[in-house]
Scaffold this active site. Structure first.
Site, PDB file in Angstrom:
ATOM      1  N   THR A 280       0.869  -1.183  -0.037  1.00  0.00           N
ATOM      2  CA  THR A 280      -0.071  -0.054   0.008  1.00  0.00           C
ATOM      3  C   THR A 280       0.760   1.323  -0.084  1.00  0.00           C
ATOM      4  O   THR A 280       0.269   2.199  -0.525  1.00  0.00           O
ATOM      5  CB  THR A 280      -0.844  -0.030   1.146  1.00  0.00           C
ATOM      6  OG1 THR A 280      -1.804  -1.078   1.047  1.00  0.00           O
ATOM      7  CG2 THR A 280      -1.858   1.134   1.114  1.00  0.00           C
TER       8      THR A 280
ATOM      9  N   THR B 287       1.709  -4.715   3.982  1.00  0.00           N
ATOM     10  CA  THR B 287       1.565  -5.325   5.480  1.00  0.00           C
ATOM     11  C   THR B 287       1.008  -6.587   5.711  1.00  0.00           C
ATOM     12  O   THR B 287       1.218  -7.336   6.805  1.00  0.00           O
ATOM     13  CB  THR B 287       0.693  -4.114   6.059  1.00  0.00           C
ATOM     14  OG1 THR B 287      -0.399  -4.154   5.760  1.00  0.00           O
ATOM     15  CG2 THR B 287       1.341  -2.915   6.259  1.00  0.00           C
TER      16      THR B 287
HETATM   17  N1  LIG Z   1      -1.384  -2.171   3.928  1.00  0.00           N
HETATM   18  C1  LIG Z   1      -0.898  -2.947   3.144  1.00  0.00           C
HETATM   19  O1  LIG Z   1       0.153  -2.886   2.502  1.00  0.00           O
HETATM   20  C2  LIG Z   1      -1.898  -4.168   2.709  1.00  0.00           C
HETATM   21  C3  LIG Z   1      -2.024  -4.541   1.152  1.00  0.00           C
HETATM   22  N2  LIG Z   1      -3.171  -5.204   0.802  1.00  0.00           N
HETATM   23  C4  LIG Z   1      -0.684  -5.592   1.108  1.00  0.00           C
HETATM   24  O2  LIG Z   1      -0.293  -6.071   1.900  1.00  0.00           O
HETATM   25  O3  LIG Z   1      -0.038  -5.126   0.005  1.00  0.00           O
END
Ligand SMILES: NC(=O)C[C@H](N)C(=O)O
Length: 325
Positions: free
Chosen positions: A12, A88
């Site tokens: 993200t 994440t």
């Molecule tokens: N906050 C994030 O990065 C979540 C995203 N869906 C990922 O893991 O790529």
């Protein structure tokens, strides 16, 4: 000249929200270049766009490529340490994978963002600055792979994503963050005592992860065995107990020589051979399950994926020793 290398992998932090459809999608890889002037206020930085994937697309093979790449940079005398930007969702798995396989004392820090780059209160920039400052600080040496989010510094072994959307999602339930990023500096309160390292080898064994719940049977375990999975991690109940109906598949797996690791689905504490009833921890220990020392299911899976290579080379090895650490 000394520098910090930033390796980007996506997530993200490198995405933006489409204001019409309200969905979040990856941006061009070089979007993060925008941060470079802000980071150079602290230290000389170099950025390499290694991949641009959402972290649910991360695989053990890609983690391995990232480990090889990171190792190569760490061997360069001019490199102080590495920041890796990552989605994440699976960040804790990659962080623990690298922690088990990288032996350098130089800091390696993973960071990312919960809010996309064009959202109000986007947390990517501050997390990236925090991560670079941690790597550039001499006190970060020798603490293993770290995760920096929301001004907190966490050890890879303990950190986990605890909230679906909150910017304070990364927590270490067992013993809290090991340090803090403040306006004035980097402050560590403690260092992780437990750390183990393994030879860098490709993680090419299929390891399944099954979560136990009231009244479950052994269908999923039998399916994994039938489909050629060579190791299984079970998230058991409480201190490490299972519904008796799961035992048939477990016995079949053990008879076939498949290592089965037991962790707890509780996010805090350890599994132990405490209960002597049918499906209780004592029976599971006697059956030959490997009891893991406080790791969550996804991290125990990473550890089994790595240590099973040692077991494949020498089946007389008792894998339990690696899960006592
Ligand atoms: N906050 C994030 O990065 C979540 C995203 N869906 C990922 O893991 O790529």
């Amino acid at each position: 000249m000394s520098k910090v290398v930033i390796i980007t992998t996506g997530g993200t932090i490198a995405m933006s929200e489409d204001l019409k459809t309200k969905t979040v999608k990856p941006l061009d890889q070089d979007t993060l270049d925008f941060f470079l002037p802000f980071l150079e206020e602290y230290v000389n930085v170099e950025m390499e766009h290694f991949m641009n994937i959402p972290s649910p697309h991360m695989t053990p093979e890609k983690m391995y490529q990232l480990a090889l790449h990171t190792k190569k940079y760490l061997e360069d005398d001019e490199v102080l340490g590495i920041v890796i930007t990552h989605g994440t969702d699976t960040l804790e798995e990659t962080a623990y994978f690298l922690d088990l396989l990288l032996t350098s004392d130089k800091p390696v820090v993973l960071t990312g963002a919960m809010r996309s780059s064009n959202e109000l209160g986007a947390d990517g920039p501050v997390n990236l600055v925090g991560a670079v400052r941690v790597v550039a600080d001499p006190s970060s040496t020798g603490k293993g792979v770290l995760v920096v989010f929301n001004d907190e510094i966490h050890a890879a072994r303990y950190v986990t994503k605890t909230h679906t959307s909150n910017v304070a999602t990364f927590q270490s339930p067992e013993n809290g963050p090991i340090g803090t990023v403040t306006k004035k500096g980097i402050r560590f309160s403690h260092a992780p005592l437990l750390r183990d390292n393994y030879e860098l080898s490709p993680p090419n064994t299929k390891i399944g992860l099954v979560k136990a719940a009231a009244g479950m049977d052994d269908l999923l375990i039998n399916t994994l065995i039938e489909h050629g999975y060579e190791g299984i991690v079970i998230e058991g109940l409480g201190q490490g107990n299972l519904p008796p109906e799961m035992l048939g598949g477990i016995k079949k797996g053990i008879e076939k020589g498949i290592p089965i690791v037991l962790v707890s689905r509780c996010f805090n504490g350890f599994v132990d051979a405490v209960y002597g009833y049918e499906g209780g921890g004592k029976q599971l220990k006697d059956l030959g399950l490997i009891f893991s020392n406080g790791l969550n299911g996804q991290k125990a899976r990473i550890k089994l994926m790595i240590t099973i290579n040692l077991f494949k080379k020498d089946p007389s090895i008792n894998l339990q020793q690696y899960f006592d650490v």
